[in-house]
Design a protein around this motif. Structure first.
Motif, PDB file in Angstrom:
ATOM      1  N   THR A 136      16.359   4.316  -9.533  1.00  9.73           N
ATOM      2  CA  THR A 136      17.724   4.057  -9.060  1.00  9.73           C
ATOM      3  C   THR A 136      18.048   2.563  -9.173  1.00  9.73           C
ATOM      4  OG1 THR A 136      17.606   5.958  -7.605  1.00  9.73           O
ATOM      5  CG2 THR A 136      19.312   4.359  -7.110  1.00  9.73           C
TER       6      THR A 136
ATOM      7  N   LYS B 284      26.875  11.533  -2.394  1.00  8.81           N
ATOM      8  CA  LYS B 284      25.744  11.486  -3.336  1.00  8.81           C
ATOM      9  C   LYS B 284      25.591  10.103  -3.960  1.00  8.81           C
ATOM     10  CE  LYS B 284      25.944  16.258  -5.015  1.00  8.81           C
ATOM     11  NZ  LYS B 284      27.315  16.691  -4.682  1.00  8.81           N
TER      12      LYS B 284
ATOM     13  N   THR C  72      28.699   0.603  -6.947  1.00  6.28           N
ATOM     14  CA  THR C  72      28.044  -0.349  -7.859  1.00  6.28           C
ATOM     15  C   THR C  72      29.020  -0.864  -8.910  1.00  6.28           C
ATOM     16  OG1 THR C  72      26.031   0.917  -7.528  1.00  6.28           O
ATOM     17  CG2 THR C  72      26.014  -0.646  -9.324  1.00  6.28           C
TER      18      THR C  72
ATOM     19  N   TRP D  56      16.227   7.035   2.566  1.00  7.06           N
ATOM     20  CA  TRP D  56      16.118   8.050   3.618  1.00  7.06           C
ATOM     21  C   TRP D  56      14.850   7.911   4.460  1.00  7.06           C
ATOM     22  CZ3 TRP D  56      11.585  10.190   2.231  1.00  7.06           C
ATOM     23  CH2 TRP D  56      11.266  10.277   0.873  1.00  7.06           C
TER      24      TRP D  56
HETATM   25  N1  LIG Z   1      11.732   2.531   0.325  1.00 10.50           N
HETATM   26  C1  LIG Z   1      11.369   2.981  -0.856  1.00 10.50           C
HETATM   27  O1  LIG Z   1      10.690   2.315  -1.574  1.00 10.50           O
HETATM   28  C2  LIG Z   1      11.833   4.315  -1.300  1.00 10.50           C
HETATM   29  C3  LIG Z   1      11.299   4.884  -2.424  1.00 10.50           C
HETATM   30  N2  LIG Z   1      11.712   6.089  -2.815  1.00 10.50           N
HETATM   31  C4  LIG Z   1      11.075   6.689  -3.995  1.00 10.50           C
HETATM   32  O2  LIG Z   1      12.092   7.282  -4.748  1.00 10.50           O
HETATM   33  C5  LIG Z   1      11.813   8.656  -4.985  1.00 10.50           C
HETATM   34  C6  LIG Z   1      13.095   9.413  -5.078  1.00 10.50           C
HETATM   35  O3  LIG Z   1      13.813   9.382  -3.859  1.00 10.50           O
HETATM   36  P1  LIG Z   1      15.412   9.363  -3.878  1.00 10.50           P
HETATM   37  O4  LIG Z   1      15.980   9.938  -2.688  1.00 10.50           O
HETATM   38  O5  LIG Z   1      15.871   9.965  -5.141  1.00 10.50           O
HETATM   39  O6  LIG Z   1      15.651   7.797  -3.808  1.00 10.50           O
HETATM   40  P2  LIG Z   1      16.833   6.990  -4.401  1.00 10.50           P
HETATM   41  O7  LIG Z   1      16.346   5.694  -4.836  1.00 10.50           O
HETATM   42  O8  LIG Z   1      17.554   7.831  -5.393  1.00 10.50           O
HETATM   43  O9  LIG Z   1      17.819   6.847  -3.128  1.00 10.50           O
HETATM   44  C7  LIG Z   1      18.002   5.672  -2.383  1.00 10.50           C
HETATM   45  C8  LIG Z   1      19.500   5.393  -2.180  1.00 10.50           C
HETATM   46  O10 LIG Z   1      20.116   5.156  -3.440  1.00 10.50           O
HETATM   47  C9  LIG Z   1      21.272   5.991  -3.591  1.00 10.50           C
HETATM   48  N3  LIG Z   1      21.460   6.262  -5.010  1.00 10.50           N
HETATM   49  C10 LIG Z   1      20.893   7.239  -5.753  1.00 10.50           C
HETATM   50  N4  LIG Z   1      21.296   7.145  -7.028  1.00 10.50           N
HETATM   51  C11 LIG Z   1      22.141   6.092  -7.094  1.00 10.50           C
HETATM   52  C12 LIG Z   1      22.881   5.470  -8.154  1.00 10.50           C
HETATM   53  N5  LIG Z   1      22.833   5.929  -9.390  1.00 10.50           N
HETATM   54  N6  LIG Z   1      23.631   4.393  -7.863  1.00 10.50           N
HETATM   55  C13 LIG Z   1      23.672   3.883  -6.615  1.00 10.50           C
HETATM   56  N7  LIG Z   1      23.008   4.442  -5.582  1.00 10.50           N
HETATM   57  C14 LIG Z   1      22.245   5.518  -5.809  1.00 10.50           C
HETATM   58  C15 LIG Z   1      20.940   7.192  -2.755  1.00 10.50           C
HETATM   59  O11 LIG Z   1      22.100   7.922  -2.434  1.00 10.50           O
HETATM   60  C16 LIG Z   1      20.277   6.538  -1.558  1.00 10.50           C
HETATM   61  O12 LIG Z   1      21.271   6.035  -0.692  1.00 10.50           O
HETATM   62  C17 LIG Z   1      10.896   9.032  -3.826  1.00 10.50           C
HETATM   63  O13 LIG Z   1      10.137  10.134  -4.124  1.00 10.50           O
HETATM   64  C18 LIG Z   1      10.098   7.778  -3.681  1.00 10.50           C
HETATM   65  O14 LIG Z   1       9.065   7.773  -4.634  1.00 10.50           O
HETATM   66  C19 LIG Z   1      12.705   6.745  -2.135  1.00 10.50           C
HETATM   67  C20 LIG Z   1      13.282   6.212  -1.015  1.00 10.50           C
HETATM   68  C21 LIG Z   1      12.847   4.970  -0.499  1.00 10.50           C
END
Ligand SMILES: NC(=O)C1=CN([C@@H]2O[C@H](COP(=O)(O)OP(=O)(O)OC[C@H]3O[C@@H](n4cnc5c(N)ncnc54)[C@H](O)[C@@H]3O)[C@@H](O)[C@H]2O)C=CC1
Ligand SMILES: O=C(O)/C=C/C=C(\O)C(=O)O
Length: 490
Positions: A239, A214, A223, A158
């Motif tokens: 994740t 979600k 996946t 995001w």
């Molecule tokens: N670019 C980066 O390095 C990012 C790091 N983060 C880190 O992650 C923390 C949590 O943010 P979240 O929104 O929870 O990130 P996330 O890693 O959960 O979300 C990223 C993507 O993965 C998808 N996703 C979530 N769970 C999944 C699963 N089990 N299988 C497949 N896809 C899945 C989400 O819907 C989204 O499209 C943040 O506080 C930050 O520390 C978050 C976003 C980007």
């Protein structure tokens, strides 16, 4: 006066060239993080919808024209997507500002043009690819071909939704694969436009598909799906681990770009007129929601007081406010949940005995932003690099200054982390710049600069910051299967 968008958009899946609702008509709401206004109602996919979109992408790969058309024809269509993005850049940047809360000025001048460049770069790069040849005396000759892998699952975060999706989609399409894109559920607006942009550019139906919902449901279903051959993911380390577990049974290829906690090391001979403003960017760009953020600032003790004085003044001068307004340098955090997570680190910092230099609360804001998820640029000083605020990825406008005395100590602190995405070094001493760059265990080191990107260069993380590399031929290899053909010459 606010220019924040008030129209509520309807966002649907893009499957086989058409926008459509979920099979059970379920939807979810998306809010503007600056105001908490609902800005979109988005279709929420079921597992059956995921199955359908993966079948469509498989059919388009196996029997559609995409993988067999000439590289020149394919790449012309990808370049056309890039042109359309530039033609629509203001609209896309407005969406990014109201969905993510990032300043419009940054989206329109930085991320959206970069998104177009991602597509154009990989189209041009693909056209220049050759292969290897290995003659075996005069008896045989081997030559290689790079062929598409199949159907790619592109799961994106995001914090820079449009830019990071095109960073994957460019090489995926250039190499001849078809795609199922799963944008982050918090910020699906800009990415959903990629469907109509692909269609207008002449990309055949079924090649670019987008499915919303979600992560735990839609991300997991993608996946596990056996029509998906590979997953390119950017997001959290937690994740990444879940994706690897869920994808194991179907033996997928993975490319992961995960979290970071970069050390930004400032030596006493650094040019502070450059180091201070760039280190402000490195900490507070996109409200610190950047995986490459220089969120641990290691400062040599002999310049600590001077650095803190200049850095504090620069942080306090940052204009925090409405992302849609040109002067704004920092907007809100992306969501209530994330706001609460980031704020919890303010309590942790207090418990850990960190010294607050500036920030730590909600800024003064215009009335229409009172409900927004805003936090001041926040700077701590902490002597203990093992403290949680020095170790955990906060992903917000919270930075910690850690003093050091010697080069060895700086390196030891820089490497004392589970992450290894990038590092930053500030020094005027060339030999030291090389020594430290070689010593820091991370995938990218910026010396006297930050976030300068050459898309040919490898990009990715050591340790828990990722698996594999993106960029240039690294991306094309991930999205391709190498085939060796051995021919008898006699
Ligand atoms: N670019 C980066 O390095 C990012 C790091 N983060 C880190 O992650 C923390 C949590 O943010 P979240 O929104 O929870 O990130 P996330 O890693 O959960 O979300 C990223 C993507 O993965 C998808 N996703 C979530 N769970 C999944 C699963 N089990 N299988 C497949 N896809 C899945 C989400 O819907 C989204 O499209 C943040 O506080 C930050 O520390 C978050 C976003 C980007
Ligand atoms: O420049 C890139 O290719 C990647 C940038 C990544 C981010 O901005 C991020 O994930 O935060």
């Amino acid at each position: 006066m606010t220019t924040v968008e008030t129209k509520v958009r309807q966002v649907q899946h893009f499957i086989n060239g058409n926008y459509e609702a979920s099979s059970d008509q379920q939807t979810f709401e998306v809010k503007n993080p600056a105001t908490q206004e609902v800005i979109a109602v988005v279709s929420e996919a079921t597992e059956q919808d995921v199955e359908k979109v993966c079948e469509v992408a498989r059919e388009a790969f196996e029997n559609g024209p995409w993988r067999t058309m000439t590289v020149a024809e394919r790449c012309a269509k990808i370049r056309r997507m890039a042109e359309i993005i530039l033609e629509r850049k203001e609209e896309i940047a407005r969406l990014e500002a109201s969905d993510v809360g990032k300043p419009y000025s940054h989206a329109v001048a930085g991320e959206v043009p970069r998104a177009a460049h991602n597509l154009k770069f990989f189209a041009d790069f693909m056209e220049q690819q050759g292969g290897e040849t290995y003659p075996m005396e005069d008896a045989y000759i081997n030559y290689t071909r790079y062929e598409p892998v199949g159907v790619a699952g592109l799961i994106t975060p995001w914090n820079a939704p449009f830019m990071l999706t095109t960073w994957k989609l460019g090489p995926c399409l250039a190499a001849g694969n078809t795609a199922v894109i799963k944008p982050a559920e918090m910020t699906p607006l800009s990415v959903s436009l990629l469907g109509e942009i692909a269609k207008e550019a002449g990309i055949p139906d079924g090649v670019v598909n987008i499915i919303h919902g979600k992560g735990s449901v839609v991300g997991t279903a993608i996946t596990k799906n056996t029509d998906i051959d590979l997953i390119s993911f950017t997001g959290s380390t937690a994740t990444g681990k879940a994706i690897m577990r869920n994808g194991a049974d179907s033996l997928k290829k993975f490319a992961f770009e995960l979290g970071g906690k970069a050390a930004n090391i400032i030596f006493e001979d650094a040019d502070l007129d450059k180091a201070v403003p760039v280190s402000i960017q490195a900490a507070f760009l996109n409200s610190g929601q950047v995986c490459l953020a220089g969120s641990r600032i290691l400062v040599q003790r002999s310049i600590l007081d001077t650095f803190i004085e200049k850095y504090k003044a620069a942080a306090e001068a940052l204009v925090v406010g409405d992302p849609q307004v040109a002067e704004t340098k920092m907007g809100p955090l992306v969501s209530e949940e994330h706001f609460e997570k980031v704020k919890s680190y303010l309590e942790i910092a207090k418990e850990e005995g960190a010294t607050l230099i500036t920030g730590g609360s909600t800024p003064e804001l215009a009335p229409h932003l009172k409900e927004g998820y805003y936090l001041q640029p926040t700077i701590y000083l902490h002597e203990n690099p093992k403290a949680r605020i020095c170790q955990e990825e906060i992903f917000g406008p919270v930075v910690t200054i850690i003093p050091f005395d010697t080069e060895e100590e700086a390196l030891q602190i820089a490497n004392d982390t589970q992450y290894g995405l990038n590092g930053v070094v500030w020094t005027e001493n060339l030999k030291r710049a090389h020594r430290i760059s070689h010593g820091v265990r991370a995938g990218t080191i910026w010396v006297n600069c930050w976030f300068v990107r050459d898309l040919r260069a490898p990009f990715g993380g050591f340790k828990k910051s990722g698996i594999g590399r993106e960029g240039g031929h690294h991306s094309l290899e991930f999205f391709s299967e190498a085939k060796n053909i051995c021919i008898a010459l006699n």
